[in-house]
Design a protein around this motif. Structure first.
Motif, mmCIF file in Angstrom:
data_model
loop_
_atom_site.group_PDB
_atom_site.id
_atom_site.type_symbol
_atom_site.label_atom_id
_atom_site.label_comp_id
_atom_site.label_asym_id
_atom_site.label_seq_id
_atom_site.Cartn_x
_atom_site.Cartn_y
_atom_site.Cartn_z
ATOM 1 N N UNK A 120 14.586 -37.472 -50.994
ATOM 2 C CA UNK A 120 13.579 -37.855 -51.991
ATOM 3 C C UNK A 120 13.607 -36.900 -53.179
ATOM 4 N N UNK A 121 13.657 -35.600 -52.911
ATOM 5 C CA UNK A 121 13.547 -34.616 -53.989
ATOM 6 C C UNK A 121 14.846 -34.422 -54.769
ATOM 7 N N UNK A 147 8.374 -32.572 -40.109
ATOM 8 C CA UNK A 147 8.846 -32.853 -41.466
ATOM 9 C C UNK A 147 10.366 -32.894 -41.468
ATOM 10 N N UNK A 148 10.963 -34.075 -41.619
ATOM 11 C CA UNK A 148 12.421 -34.158 -41.592
ATOM 12 C C UNK A 148 13.036 -33.605 -42.876
ATOM 13 N N UNK A 182 14.374 -50.830 -44.850
ATOM 14 C CA UNK A 182 13.050 -50.848 -45.474
ATOM 15 C C UNK A 182 12.746 -49.509 -46.129
ATOM 16 N N UNK A 183 13.067 -48.421 -45.451
ATOM 17 C CA UNK A 183 12.824 -47.093 -46.021
ATOM 18 C C UNK A 183 13.632 -46.887 -47.296
ATOM 19 N N UNK A 210 7.176 -44.539 -56.876
ATOM 20 C CA UNK A 210 7.084 -43.384 -57.766
ATOM 21 C C UNK A 210 6.606 -42.155 -57.005
ATOM 22 N N UNK A 211 5.861 -42.394 -55.932
ATOM 23 C CA UNK A 211 5.317 -41.309 -55.113
ATOM 24 C C UNK A 211 5.550 -41.665 -53.651
#
Length: 111
Positions: free
Chosen positions: A105-106, A97-98, A73-74, A82-83
């Motif tokens: 993502x980045x 914060x993993x 799902x992730x 988009x965000x």
């Protein structure tokens, strides 16, 4: 203290990539059953690698999701969105914060 991708990029890339399972390469030509098989095999291998890495370092296993359905799902949500917003505990955000997720993502998805 400001949060940024630069702090994550300073970590060894091999280590950051190993901390989060990756979705196998896929295309619309791949059948659903074949994709599910690839995902399950890749996830099993990732779990073995993580458990090996933890035991080699003599540490205890951190709390992470071991259910493949949650990771599926992730992966799909992150590919389509988009965000992405991650809510962390404000008392100590860096603890929750993993870095592997931020890197994925980045840098991998470039979002």
């Amino acid at each position: 203290e400001a949060l940024s991708v630069e702090g994550v990029e300073a970590m060894p890339k091999k280590l950051v990539r190993r901390l989060m399972p990756r979705r196998p390469d896929w295309s619309f030509d791949v059948s659903g059953g074949r994709l599910h098989f690839r995902e399950s095999q890749g996830f099993k291998q990732w779990l073995q690698d993580i458990q090996e890495m933890i035991s080699d370092r003599g540490g205890y296993p951190p709390a992470f999701e071991q259910n493949l359905q949650v990771w599926r799902q992730l992966w799909r949500v992150l590919e389509r969105c988009h965000v992405a917003a991650l809510v962390v505990d404000a008392r100590h955000p860096l603890l929750h914060l993993p870095p592997a997720l931020v890197y994925h993502v980045a840098c991998t998805l470039k979002k």
